[in-house]
Write a protein that holds these residues in place. Structure first.
Motif, PDB file in Angstrom:
ATOM      1  N   ILE A 149     -14.223 -30.537  10.203  1.00 42.96           N
ATOM      2  CA  ILE A 149     -13.011 -31.284  10.567  1.00 42.96           C
ATOM      3  C   ILE A 149     -13.224 -32.769  10.264  1.00 42.96           C
ATOM      4  O   ILE A 149     -12.357 -33.423   9.673  1.00 42.96           O
ATOM      5  CB  ILE A 149     -12.666 -31.055  12.060  1.00 42.96           C
ATOM      6  CG1 ILE A 149     -12.161 -29.619  12.239  1.00 42.96           C
ATOM      7  CG2 ILE A 149     -11.627 -32.060  12.554  1.00 42.96           C
ATOM      8  CD1 ILE A 149     -12.025 -29.175  13.676  1.00 42.96           C
ATOM      9  N   VAL A 150     -14.395 -33.275  10.632  1.00 46.55           N
ATOM     10  CA  VAL A 150     -14.700 -34.694  10.365  1.00 46.55           C
ATOM     11  C   VAL A 150     -14.630 -34.951   8.857  1.00 46.55           C
ATOM     12  O   VAL A 150     -14.020 -35.930   8.405  1.00 46.55           O
ATOM     13  CB  VAL A 150     -16.107 -35.062  10.910  1.00 46.55           C
ATOM     14  CG1 VAL A 150     -16.464 -36.503  10.548  1.00 46.55           C
ATOM     15  CG2 VAL A 150     -16.164 -34.868  12.422  1.00 46.55           C
ATOM     16  N   ALA A 151     -15.212 -34.061   8.093  1.00 47.78           N
ATOM     17  CA  ALA A 151     -15.231 -34.252   6.633  1.00 47.78           C
ATOM     18  C   ALA A 151     -13.820 -34.249   6.049  1.00 47.78           C
ATOM     19  O   ALA A 151     -13.509 -35.014   5.136  1.00 47.78           O
ATOM     20  CB  ALA A 151     -16.064 -33.154   5.992  1.00 47.78           C
ATOM     21  N   SER A 152     -12.956 -33.386   6.594  1.00 46.41           N
ATOM     22  CA  SER A 152     -11.583 -33.331   6.082  1.00 46.41           C
ATOM     23  C   SER A 152     -10.815 -34.597   6.445  1.00 46.41           C
ATOM     24  O   SER A 152     -10.032 -35.111   5.646  1.00 46.41           O
ATOM     25  CB  SER A 152     -10.849 -32.119   6.659  1.00 46.41           C
ATOM     26  OG  SER A 152     -11.522 -30.951   6.312  1.00 46.41           O
ATOM     27  N   LEU A 153     -11.047 -35.084   7.663  1.00 46.14           N
ATOM     28  CA  LEU A 153     -10.286 -36.248   8.127  1.00 46.14           C
ATOM     29  C   LEU A 153     -10.826 -37.555   7.543  1.00 46.14           C
ATOM     30  O   LEU A 153     -10.093 -38.522   7.397  1.00 46.14           O
ATOM     31  CB  LEU A 153     -10.298 -36.311   9.668  1.00 46.14           C
ATOM     32  CG  LEU A 153      -9.514 -35.195  10.373  1.00 46.14           C
ATOM     33  CD1 LEU A 153      -9.801 -35.207  11.873  1.00 46.14           C
ATOM     34  CD2 LEU A 153      -8.009 -35.335  10.136  1.00 46.14           C
ATOM     35  N   THR A 154     -12.120 -37.580   7.234  1.00 45.45           N
ATOM     36  CA  THR A 154     -12.717 -38.786   6.623  1.00 45.45           C
ATOM     37  C   THR A 154     -13.473 -38.377   5.352  1.00 45.45           C
ATOM     38  O   THR A 154     -14.714 -38.327   5.358  1.00 45.45           O
ATOM     39  CB  THR A 154     -13.661 -39.498   7.618  1.00 45.45           C
ATOM     40  OG1 THR A 154     -14.572 -38.527   8.127  1.00 45.45           O
ATOM     41  CG2 THR A 154     -12.939 -40.174   8.734  1.00 45.45           C
ATOM     42  N   PRO A 155     -12.727 -38.068   4.298  1.00 45.97           N
ATOM     43  CA  PRO A 155     -13.347 -37.487   3.097  1.00 45.97           C
ATOM     44  C   PRO A 155     -14.317 -38.427   2.377  1.00 45.97           C
ATOM     45  O   PRO A 155     -15.103 -37.968   1.548  1.00 45.97           O
ATOM     46  CB  PRO A 155     -12.149 -37.152   2.216  1.00 45.97           C
ATOM     47  CG  PRO A 155     -11.001 -37.918   2.751  1.00 45.97           C
ATOM     48  CD  PRO A 155     -11.279 -38.231   4.178  1.00 45.97           C
ATOM     49  N   THR A 156     -14.252 -39.691   2.716  1.00 45.09           N
ATOM     50  CA  THR A 156     -15.127 -40.622   1.994  1.00 45.09           C
ATOM     51  C   THR A 156     -16.536 -40.677   2.583  1.00 45.09           C
ATOM     52  O   THR A 156     -17.420 -41.308   2.025  1.00 45.09           O
ATOM     53  CB  THR A 156     -14.514 -42.039   2.030  1.00 45.09           C
ATOM     54  OG1 THR A 156     -14.198 -42.337   3.392  1.00 45.09           O
ATOM     55  CG2 THR A 156     -13.281 -42.144   1.160  1.00 45.09           C
ATOM     56  N   ASP A 157     -16.718 -40.033   3.730  1.00 44.26           N
ATOM     57  CA  ASP A 157     -18.022 -40.090   4.392  1.00 44.26           C
ATOM     58  C   ASP A 157     -18.990 -39.077   3.759  1.00 44.26           C
ATOM     59  O   ASP A 157     -19.001 -37.894   4.112  1.00 44.26           O
ATOM     60  CB  ASP A 157     -17.842 -39.804   5.896  1.00 44.26           C
ATOM     61  CG  ASP A 157     -19.094 -40.137   6.694  1.00 44.26           C
ATOM     62  OD1 ASP A 157     -20.187 -40.161   6.087  1.00 44.26           O
ATOM     63  OD2 ASP A 157     -18.978 -40.365   7.912  1.00 44.26           O
TER      64      ASP A 157
ATOM     65  N   VAL B 284     -21.496 -36.936   5.952  1.00 45.15           N
ATOM     66  CA  VAL B 284     -20.998 -35.730   6.638  1.00 45.15           C
ATOM     67  C   VAL B 284     -21.104 -34.524   5.715  1.00 45.15           C
ATOM     68  O   VAL B 284     -21.506 -33.435   6.131  1.00 45.15           O
ATOM     69  CB  VAL B 284     -19.541 -35.944   7.116  1.00 45.15           C
ATOM     70  CG1 VAL B 284     -19.003 -34.685   7.767  1.00 45.15           C
ATOM     71  CG2 VAL B 284     -19.476 -37.094   8.097  1.00 45.15           C
ATOM     72  N   THR B 285     -20.761 -34.744   4.445  1.00 44.04           N
ATOM     73  CA  THR B 285     -20.842 -33.644   3.481  1.00 44.04           C
ATOM     74  C   THR B 285     -22.279 -33.138   3.384  1.00 44.04           C
ATOM     75  O   THR B 285     -22.517 -31.928   3.389  1.00 44.04           O
ATOM     76  CB  THR B 285     -20.368 -34.127   2.091  1.00 44.04           C
ATOM     77  OG1 THR B 285     -19.155 -34.857   2.280  1.00 44.04           O
ATOM     78  CG2 THR B 285     -20.124 -32.969   1.157  1.00 44.04           C
ATOM     79  N   LYS B 286     -23.222 -34.078   3.334  1.00 44.33           N
ATOM     80  CA  LYS B 286     -24.636 -33.681   3.275  1.00 44.33           C
ATOM     81  C   LYS B 286     -25.035 -32.911   4.538  1.00 44.33           C
ATOM     82  O   LYS B 286     -25.751 -31.916   4.489  1.00 44.33           O
ATOM     83  CB  LYS B 286     -25.524 -34.927   3.129  1.00 44.33           C
ATOM     84  CG  LYS B 286     -25.556 -35.470   1.723  1.00 44.33           C
ATOM     85  CD  LYS B 286     -26.483 -36.666   1.664  1.00 44.33           C
ATOM     86  CE  LYS B 286     -26.343 -37.359   0.304  1.00 44.33           C
ATOM     87  NZ  LYS B 286     -26.973 -38.676   0.310  1.00 44.33           N
ATOM     88  N   LYS B 287     -24.536 -33.419   5.656  1.00 38.31           N
ATOM     89  CA  LYS B 287     -24.828 -32.800   6.954  1.00 38.31           C
ATOM     90  C   LYS B 287     -24.353 -31.343   6.947  1.00 38.31           C
ATOM     91  O   LYS B 287     -25.058 -30.434   7.388  1.00 38.31           O
ATOM     92  CB  LYS B 287     -24.094 -33.605   8.037  1.00 38.31           C
ATOM     93  CG  LYS B 287     -24.305 -33.133   9.416  1.00 38.31           C
ATOM     94  CD  LYS B 287     -25.471 -33.852  10.041  1.00 38.31           C
ATOM     95  CE  LYS B 287     -26.000 -33.050  11.196  1.00 38.31           C
ATOM     96  NZ  LYS B 287     -27.351 -33.363  11.552  1.00 38.31           N
TER      97      LYS B 287
END
Lengths: 354, 352
Positions: A63-71, A74-77
């Motif tokens: 959810i975090v990745a979808s809402l803040t795609p530039t992070d 989070v993707t790595k996490k």
């Protein structure tokens, strides 16, 4: 003057909005509830991870990745978490498999569940826990050259006449020629018990409550058995079976009580009653088969003597009936058959004489 | 010129005064009083304002608006208002306040109710007879049944259908955390007279397992018309065989083949009769006396039954055998504590 007033007013009015512009940033953020949501799920994800709820943690990070795609962090996490969960799922599945192969079903169940917890799409873990652990209701048989349904039924069920079952479950006709290599589905057979009496609804109640009631009753039954009150032992043990139809101790007490009652009646020369009692037992139980044969022979002898008495009293019909009963009980009786023939011949002559 | 200059000053003063007034008004508005002109049209602006939302493949992020409920959101985004729990449980929220951002999940997020602390279980309750005031082991009084249904409602249990329950067992669908199934066996008239109105009152779905030979419409038994009426109003109708024969026991003097044909008929006739009388495709069976064996299970599969119920007491995890599902009989002498012990919803076991 008017201009000065205007300037004054303009400044005094303009001043207050300036102050709120200082905390304007948080207000702006409040207008973007999705960044709040993202932050909320970031915190949740970290909490879930701490608690070992990796599935929920992954959902939250997604959810975090979808809402803040530039992070990018989070993707790595997410990728790391996915790998970790997959590894853990596979490890637990392997442990489960090992327990399963060693027949430790409870331990296997726990491992398969844990595998599914880490990876709900682990189809093998699901198959094992859902289908293999409870035990299949069928087995698979691969047809060999020359097999017939009768032969397979004989091999599988020890009864060639159960070929119809295999035909039924495989959409075949009983005389179908089998193709080697084909797979047949064979239902597992437990010997169906014979229904002896009308069962009350309560016979199949829940095990836990029943076991308490059954235990009390069973100890009562045992007490009666010890003082050789076999009728009461049977009566109470049958009540146990109403609660718990599969209770082995109750079955054993009933069998043993009937056996002792039968032996006692046999010794007391009450052959008919003894036969009635032995009839409730499996012929293979102890020496029941021999006891029944003995009781029948003795009873046959009694009927034979009764027939002789009727014969001497010239009651030929009754004599024949007794000797017929003698033969039913003891088909090899040395005299009954001959005596029946004699009596029937006499009856015929009497008819002719009349 | 002088006159003009005087007039100009005069005009400037008036202009300033008007400006001061208007600025003061502006300041007053800024300090918090809503302009009255905006008042009359709040509803129009509400309707026209598009909902604040962001759509993603697996979920939708939304901001709750005035009047939104979990049920209305479920209706709008999941096309099913009864999925309110699906949203509430995901967000771990009990109430919704306007302006609150939340997630609408679009797919099951916790199949099997598995967590690191254990797994979800679902109780299937089994009733038989009901009466106005007579209590027996298999007869529950009207007031007790009402009390039990109220208990479920008040404590936040959700009564689910057999379809939802089997989705859970198949590890496909998700169900509410506090789920329970209600079933009634046989086909006694008291099911209609006593249980049915109470179930309707609470909006609880239930399944009636009928054995078709009982449906003769005597003083004590149901008629097909009454069953149809109940079916039209949410009661699910499934099979309990034709004659209520124990499917695992051979009659005396019955050959194995005769036994097999008899139990095949028990399953087939019930299913055919329910289809013929009610046009319902039967999928599930309640075993008479709760008894089954592998042969009966295979026969059920062969005839298209998708699951069956014993009367072994206990709540069901998703991994229970579909043809040996536990059911807990609710006895007439149960108090609420005993009843509550039969509706457990979770088994603790560390799954790490």
């Amino acid at each position: 003057m008017g201009l000065a007033l205007l300037v004054f007013v303009a400044f005094s009015c303009a001043a207050p909005p300036k102050k709120p512009t200082e905390p304007k940033e948080p207000l702006e953020k409040a207008k973007d509830p999705f960044s709040i949501l993202s932050e909320k799920y970031r915190n949740k994800a970290m909490e879930y991870e701490k608690d070992g709820e990796l599935g929920k943690a992954l959902q939250s990070w997604e959810i975090v990745a979808s809402l803040t795609p530039t992070d990018g962090q989070v993707t790595k996490k997410i990728e790391a978490l996915k790998t970790q969960m997959q590894t853990m799922a596979d490890e637990h599945f392997k442990k489960g498999l090992s327990h399963y192969q060693r027949n430790s079903m409870e331990a296997a169940r726990k491992e398969f569940l844990t595998a599914l917890h880490y990876n709900p799409n682990h189809t093998e873990a699901l198959t094992y826990i859902k289908h293999k652990l409870p035990g299949e209701d069928y087995s698979l048989y691969q047809v060999k050259g020359g097999d017939t349904l009768k032969e397979i039924a004989k091999k599988t069920y020890n009864d060639p006449n159960k070929d119809f079952l295999i035909a039924y479950f495989n959409d075949l006709k009983v005389d179908t020629k089998l193709v080697p290599g084909n797979t047949l589905r064979l239902p597992v057979l437990e010997s169906p018990t014979t229904k002896a009496t009308i069962e009350p609804k309560e016979t199949a109640m829940d095990a836990k409550e029943i076991s308490a009631d059954a235990k009390t009753l069973l100890s009562k039954a045992l007490a009666y058995y010890k003082v050789k009150n076999y009728r009461e032992t049977v009566s109470i043990s049958e009540k146990v079976l109403e609660y718990d139809p599969a209770n082995k101790e109750a079955h054993q007490l009933i069998n043993e009580s009937y056996y002792q009652m039968g032996r006692s009646l046999l010794q007391g020369k009450k052959y008919k009653e003894a036969l009635d009692v032995f009839d409730r037992l499996d012929p293979g139980y102890k020496d029941v088969r021999e006891s029944v044969a003995l009781a029948k022979r003795q009873l046959a002898g009694e009927h034979y003597l009764r027939g002789v008495k009727y014969f001497t009293d010239e009651e030929l019909d009754k004599a024949i009936k007794e000797w017929e009963t003698t033969l039913t009980l003891d088909p090899n009786h040395p005299k009954a058959k001959k005596d029946i023939e004699n009596a029937r011949a006499l009856l015929q002559k009497l008819k002719e004489f009349k | 010129m002088k006159r003009i200059g005087l007039d100009l000053r005069c005009l400037l003063s008036i202009g300033c005064f008007i400006l001061i007034l208007s600025f003061m008004g502006g300041c007053a508005t800024f300090r918090g009083k809503p302009p009255e002109v905006e008042k009359p049209k709040p509803e129009v602006s509400k309707v026209e304002t598009p909902p604040l939302q962001q759509v993603f493949p697996n979920f939708i992020a939304v901001v709750a608006r005035e009047g939104d409920t979990f049920s209305s959101l479920a209706s709008k985004y999941l096309k099913d208002p009864s999925m309110d729990w699906f949203i509430a449980e995901f967000n771990e929220m009990e109430t919704l306040t306007p302006g609150q951002p939340l997630i609408i999940p679009l797919k099951p997020y916790q199949r099997g109710g598995l967590t690191s602390k254990g797994y979800q279980t679902v109780a299937v309750l089994s009733y038989h007879h009901f009466s106005l005031d007579r209590t027996e082991r298999l007869t529950v009084t009207k007031s007790t049944f009402e009390e039990q249904m109220k208990f479920l409602k008040d404590r936040g249990y959700r009564v689910i259908t057999l379809g939802q329950f089997f989705d859970f067992l198949e590890f496909k669908g998700q169900i509410p955390k506090k789920s329970v199934v209600i079933s009634i066996d046989d086909g006694w008239r008291s099911n209609y007279d006593i249980a049915y109105p109470i179930l309707k009152k609470y909006g609880f779905p239930a399944t009636l397992f009928v054995y078709t030979d009982l449906i003769v419409g005597s003083e004590k038994t149901l008629t097909w018309d009454l069953i149809q009426e109940m079916a039209n109003n949410g009661m699910d109708i499934q099979c309990h065989t034709k004659t209520h024969r124990n499917l695992t026991k051979m009659e005396q003097k019955e050959s194995f083949k005769e036994y097999f044909e008899a139990i095949e008929k028990e399953l087939l006739v019930c299913r055919t009769m329910v289809k013929k009388k009610l046009n319902i495709d039967v999928k599930y069976l309640a075993y008479p006396y709760g008894d089954t064996n592998p042969l009966v299970n295979e026969l059920l599969k062969k005839q298209g039954y998708q699951g069956a119920f014993t009367i072994k007491r206990g709540s069901n995890p998703f991994f229970i055998h579909n043809y040996r599902v536990n059911r807990s009989m609710i006895y007439g002498d149960f108090d609420l504590n005993q009843f509550e012990r039969n509706v457990t919803v979770f088994t603790e076991e560390s799954l790490k």
